[in-house]
Scaffold this motif. Structure first.
Motif, PDB file in Angstrom:
ATOM      1  N   PRO A  14      26.451  46.780  11.094  1.00 22.04           N
ATOM      2  CA  PRO A  14      27.767  47.325  10.747  1.00 22.04           C
ATOM      3  C   PRO A  14      28.191  48.506  11.611  1.00 22.04           C
ATOM      4  CG  PRO A  14      26.140  47.922   9.084  1.00 22.04           C
ATOM      5  CD  PRO A  14      25.491  46.909   9.984  1.00 22.04           C
ATOM      6  N   MET A 120      32.813  47.701   6.557  1.00 28.88           N
ATOM      7  CA  MET A 120      31.981  47.468   5.368  1.00 28.88           C
ATOM      8  C   MET A 120      32.379  46.173   4.667  1.00 28.88           C
ATOM      9  SD  MET A 120      32.031  51.223   3.627  1.00 28.88           S
ATOM     10  CE  MET A 120      31.519  52.708   4.481  1.00 28.88           C
ATOM     11  N   THR A 431      28.020  49.734   3.375  1.00 26.21           N
ATOM     12  CA  THR A 431      27.967  48.288   3.583  1.00 26.21           C
ATOM     13  C   THR A 431      27.099  47.621   2.530  1.00 26.21           C
ATOM     14  OG1 THR A 431      28.281  48.611   5.965  1.00 26.21           O
ATOM     15  CG2 THR A 431      27.416  46.478   5.245  1.00 26.21           C
TER      16      THR A 431
END
Length: 443
Positions: A14, A120, A431
């Motif tokens: 991420p 996210m 995330t």
């Protein structure tokens, strides 16, 4: 044969995903969201999603996709915007669209507002697809344009022209809550359940004009000075609405004596302003949560340096608490600036409908599990988001961009500012928390 190493899928990276998003310069105006949304679309279609791109202009699309559920619960929507405000006339340590990773932070415009939220959400949905998650209800992902300039190409356009894309959605996650705030040595996670309303006013000031070589007393300029001084020195009246009361009561319950007395005193209207004056500018969001507010932001007056203007126009950015309307703004303004200024309403965006707390416990539970030291509390955002456009469709938005942040990083102060940045650990934390919400949706 030479050894080859394959990178893990992007949803497991991420931080890199966020860096990629920041590197698209989507400054609004003009927006230029197309390439960023095409990049996201490529990730989704490669993962097997069917996507819809729709917008007022092909150069400024919005993306909608669904992770199919079992159909026995309403749909949950995750939505975020990829446009950002300008970084011009700001001094940055690192170029604002370079997304450099330095000292454990990702630096860049949009790192907090709100490309980290989009990263996210996107990572969580891609992971859900890869792991075969089939929730009781659909998960809808909406990637939007134009939030920073009125949503005429984004959420407003979609809600007014493509409401069918949002069928069966009851709750949504958007910006801006779920991050940490620190009070009295305690860590809180304010989950946004309500937001203020836009109420913009034009003030027109008139007086005698003439040649600037000749003194004129009591003109429009002197009226302007009096008005601005009054707005600077006086607040609009105190109002304590239910969600704000719940916020301060929850904060007070978590703080030890004597610190718990501060939020309690803020809830006493006769003490509110006095306490705010002693808290300092870093707590100005409390001020906005307890009052309707207005700020003078644009002044038009005078055409030539040697001519005294007979008319000056000032644009006032007003923000109303839920439950109040333009008539309240006008009356409260009159109480401060008097009758010598002509006032005209130029824009009013009604806020979301009455708060539905049905998803709050689920979100709070995810945060408590992720950080047992944190205290989730309901929160009123002093600004406004795209939630106001989805509300008429029966969708309750929760501001939820979960981040475990250090004490010196407050998204409400760093967003839109120079050196906007987000800790790597906060992106990883958020995330995972976002994915856990998907796992618990409708269960």
């Amino acid at each position: 044969m030479p050894l080859t190493s394959e990178q893990p899928p992007i949803y497991q990276r991420p931080v890199e995903l966020l860096q990629n998003l920041i590197r698209f310069d989507t400054t609004n105006p003009p927006g230029n969201e197309l390439e960023c949304i095409q990049y996201i679309n490529g990730l989704l279609t490669a993962a097997g999603f069917e996507t819809t791109l729709v917008g007022r202009s092909p150069s400024r699309p919005n993306l909608i996709t669904r992770l199919k559920g079992e159909g026995r619960a309403p749909a949950l929507m995750l939505y975020g915007h990829v446009d950002v405000v300008t970084a011009e006339k700001q001094t940055w340590r690192y170029p604002p669209f370079s997304a450099q990773l330095v000292d454990g932070y990702i630096w860049g415009r949009g790192a907090l507002d709100m490309k980290e939220g989009v990263a996210m959400m996107l990572a969580a949905v891609l992971r859900a697809k890869a792991e075969g998650l089939t929730p009781p209800g659909d998960i809808v992902l909406a990637i939007l344009s134009d939030e920073e300039a009125g949503a005429h190409y984004g959420a407003r356009y979609l809600a007014e022209n493509h409401a069918d894309l949002f069928r069966s959605i009851r709750y949504a996650l958007g910006e801006l809550g779920g991050f940490t705030l620190h009070f009295g040595g305690k860590k809180f996670y304010p989950i946004q359940v309500a937001e203020k309303q836009i109420c913009r006013v034009k003030a027109t000031l008139r007086g005698p004009g003439g040649h600037a070589a000749m003194p004129i007393r009591g003109g429009a300029m002197s009226t302007l000075g009096r008005m601005l001084q009054r707005l600077d020195q006086r607040r609009l009246p105190v109002h304590i609405i239910p969600v704000v009361r719940e916020f301060f009561e929850a904060v007070a319950a978590a703080l030890p004596p004597p610190m718990d007395s501060v939020p309690k005193q803020l809830l006493e209207p006769t003490l509110t302003d006095q306490i705010l004056d002693h808290l300092g500018t870093e707590w100005r969001m409390f001020d906005a949560m307890l009052h309707n507010t207005v700020n003078a932001t644009i002044v038009h007056g005078g055409e030539k340096i040697n001519v005294i203007p007979s008319e000056i126009v000032v644009k006032l950015d007003g923000r109303l608490l839920p439950g109040y309307g333009p008539q309240d703004m006008m009356a409260e303004l009159r109480g401060i600036i008097g009758e010598e200024v002509a006032l005209e309403l130029i824009r009013y965006d009604p806020g979301p409908a009455e708060v539905d707390m049905g998803l709050f416990d689920t979100l709070a539970g995810v945060l408590r599990e992720a950080d047992p030291q944190g205290v989730p509390v309901p929160f009123l955002l002093p600004a406004s988001t795209d939630a106001r456009f989805f509300s008429p469709l029966g969708i309750q938005t929760y501001g939820f961009m979960p981040m475990n942040l250090p004490e010196h990083i407050n998204p409400l102060q760093f967003a839109h500012a120079a050196d906007e940045r987000v800790p790597v650990e906060a992106v990883l934390f958020g995330t995972e928390a976002m994915y856990q919400v998907l796992r618990r949706w409708g269960v």
